[in-house]
Write an enzyme that holds these catalytic residues in place. Sequence first.
Site, PDB file in Angstrom:
ATOM      1  N   ASP A  67      -9.977  -0.550   3.729  1.00 47.66           N
ATOM      2  CA  ASP A  67      -8.822  -1.180   4.372  1.00 47.66           C
ATOM      3  C   ASP A  67      -9.208  -1.636   5.776  1.00 47.66           C
ATOM      4  OD1 ASP A  67      -6.108  -1.705   5.235  1.00 47.66           O
ATOM      5  OD2 ASP A  67      -5.383  -0.079   3.973  1.00 47.66           O
ATOM      6  N   HIS A 116       4.177   1.092   4.292  1.00 45.18           N
ATOM      7  CA  HIS A 116       2.785   0.827   3.866  1.00 45.18           C
ATOM      8  C   HIS A 116       1.770   1.171   4.953  1.00 45.18           C
ATOM      9  CE1 HIS A 116       1.905  -3.602   5.322  1.00 45.18           C
ATOM     10  NE2 HIS A 116       2.540  -2.915   6.245  1.00 45.18           N
ATOM     11  N   ASP A 146      -3.504   3.170   7.875  1.00 42.69           N
ATOM     12  CA  ASP A 146      -2.285   3.532   7.128  1.00 42.69           C
ATOM     13  C   ASP A 146      -1.967   5.021   7.226  1.00 42.69           C
ATOM     14  OD1 ASP A 146      -2.175   0.870   6.480  1.00 42.69           O
ATOM     15  OD2 ASP A 146      -2.804   1.119   4.388  1.00 42.69           O
ATOM     16  N   ASP A 194      -6.905  -6.522   2.138  1.00 45.20           N
ATOM     17  CA  ASP A 194      -7.105  -6.996   3.516  1.00 45.20           C
ATOM     18  C   ASP A 194      -8.325  -6.375   4.194  1.00 45.20           C
ATOM     19  OD1 ASP A 194      -6.348  -4.577   4.899  1.00 45.20           O
ATOM     20  OD2 ASP A 194      -4.262  -5.213   5.019  1.00 45.20           O
ATOM     21  N   ASP A 245      -7.354  -1.840  -0.360  1.00 48.38           N
ATOM     22  CA  ASP A 245      -6.434  -2.820   0.216  1.00 48.38           C
ATOM     23  C   ASP A 245      -7.223  -4.118   0.369  1.00 48.38           C
ATOM     24  OD1 ASP A 245      -4.935  -4.425   2.026  1.00 48.38           O
ATOM     25  OD2 ASP A 245      -4.118  -2.657   3.023  1.00 48.38           O
ATOM     26  N   GLU A 264      -1.824  -5.088  -1.887  1.00 50.91           N
ATOM     27  CA  GLU A 264      -1.596  -6.043  -0.787  1.00 50.91           C
ATOM     28  C   GLU A 264      -2.033  -7.472  -1.091  1.00 50.91           C
ATOM     29  OE1 GLU A 264       0.247  -5.413   1.873  1.00 50.91           O
ATOM     30  OE2 GLU A 264       0.348  -3.225   1.916  1.00 50.91           O
ATOM     31  N   HIS A 304       0.788  -1.230   0.000  1.00 52.23           N
ATOM     32  CA  HIS A 304       0.000   0.000   0.000  1.00 52.23           C
ATOM     33  C   HIS A 304       0.823   1.285   0.000  1.00 52.23           C
ATOM     34  CE1 HIS A 304      -4.522   0.934   0.926  1.00 52.23           C
ATOM     35  NE2 HIS A 304      -4.079   1.561  -0.149  1.00 52.23           N
ATOM     36  N   HIS A 343      -6.915  -1.348   7.897  1.00 46.88           N
ATOM     37  CA  HIS A 343      -5.978  -0.453   8.585  1.00 46.88           C
ATOM     38  C   HIS A 343      -6.149   0.981   8.114  1.00 46.88           C
ATOM     39  CE1 HIS A 343      -4.126  -4.490   7.966  1.00 46.88           C
ATOM     40  NE2 HIS A 343      -3.881  -4.387   9.264  1.00 46.88           N
TER      41      HIS A 343
END
Length: 312
Positions: A128, A145, A132, A236, A234, A279, A100, A130
Amino acid sequence: EDLGIVAVGFAGGQGKPGVDAAPSALIESGLLKQLRDELNYKLHGDDQVHSYADIVPKDDPPYRNMKNPKGVSSVTQHLCEQVYSHAKEGRMVLTLGGDHSIAIGTIAGTAKAMRERLGREIAVIWVDAHADINTPESSDSGNIHGMPVSFLTGLAKEDKPEYFGWLKPDNLISVKKLVYIGLRDVDPGEKKILRENGIKAFSMFDIDRYGIGRVVEMALAHIGNDTPIHLSFDVDALDPMWAPSTGTPVRGGLTLREGDFICESVHQTGSLVAVDLVEVNPSLASENDLGAHETLRTGSSLVRCALGESLL
Ligand code: ARG
Ligand code: MN
Ligand code: MN
Ligand code: MN
């Protein structure tokens, strides 16, 4: 419709090898062919993946706690130029990552192109697990990332050009035009940053509470009509059930349909100017290659939905 393709085989924003193999794996699985033959896009740019071996320095010691700082900085600077030149031509841009950290380059590129072409600030929808948004100083891992949003919003600053000092005001985005969807693993320092800057974020809690339909509606309402949108996805964000092959999986994520729905809804606005898919790491496969295959299928599905596949 014209579509710029940027295939980024880069893994330096984090520690696990393999995420650099995602673009070629996605392309081999037939993604670009489908975009061309089934969705009728005219593709421009990469059918081959950049390795960036020529611009990543061999000696790249940590700087302000960041790992591989010069490598990530020079790759993202190069990417910024690539994305900028597609967007400047009026093409939608699809970037296949890579980790990312590459969003530093892609978003910097669209932000500048849209300012010049339309005189407008872009909005970013960041999907995401996360946020980030660590600064180099707030990050525990030192992995870049986990930091792209702090550089893109100007919350993290650096003057030296070889360490992201190439980012100029034209490349940056406003915290007001940033929306997160899918968050569930946010570091304490990041929570503070989100709170202090009043950044709009829809966590998995909000998705459970309101449903994905209302959440996307609220996210788009926050951005406002007629704003060019950069979607940074992302993989994830999805539950590991749908996307097991990724470097930092977190349970309790989006279903495949919820992910596809976000992409479809953003496509439907007609304001989408750029998409990142990041990712996917085919080498982190659980149970032989099954996990990798499933994750690649998921990634392709998200991209095709963002580009209009499933709308009748
Ligand atoms: N918050 C953690 C960090 O800063 C994890 C970031 C994960 N980011 C990602 N793009 N998968 O290191
Ligand atoms: Mn993530
Ligand atoms: Mn991410
Ligand atoms: Mn369409």
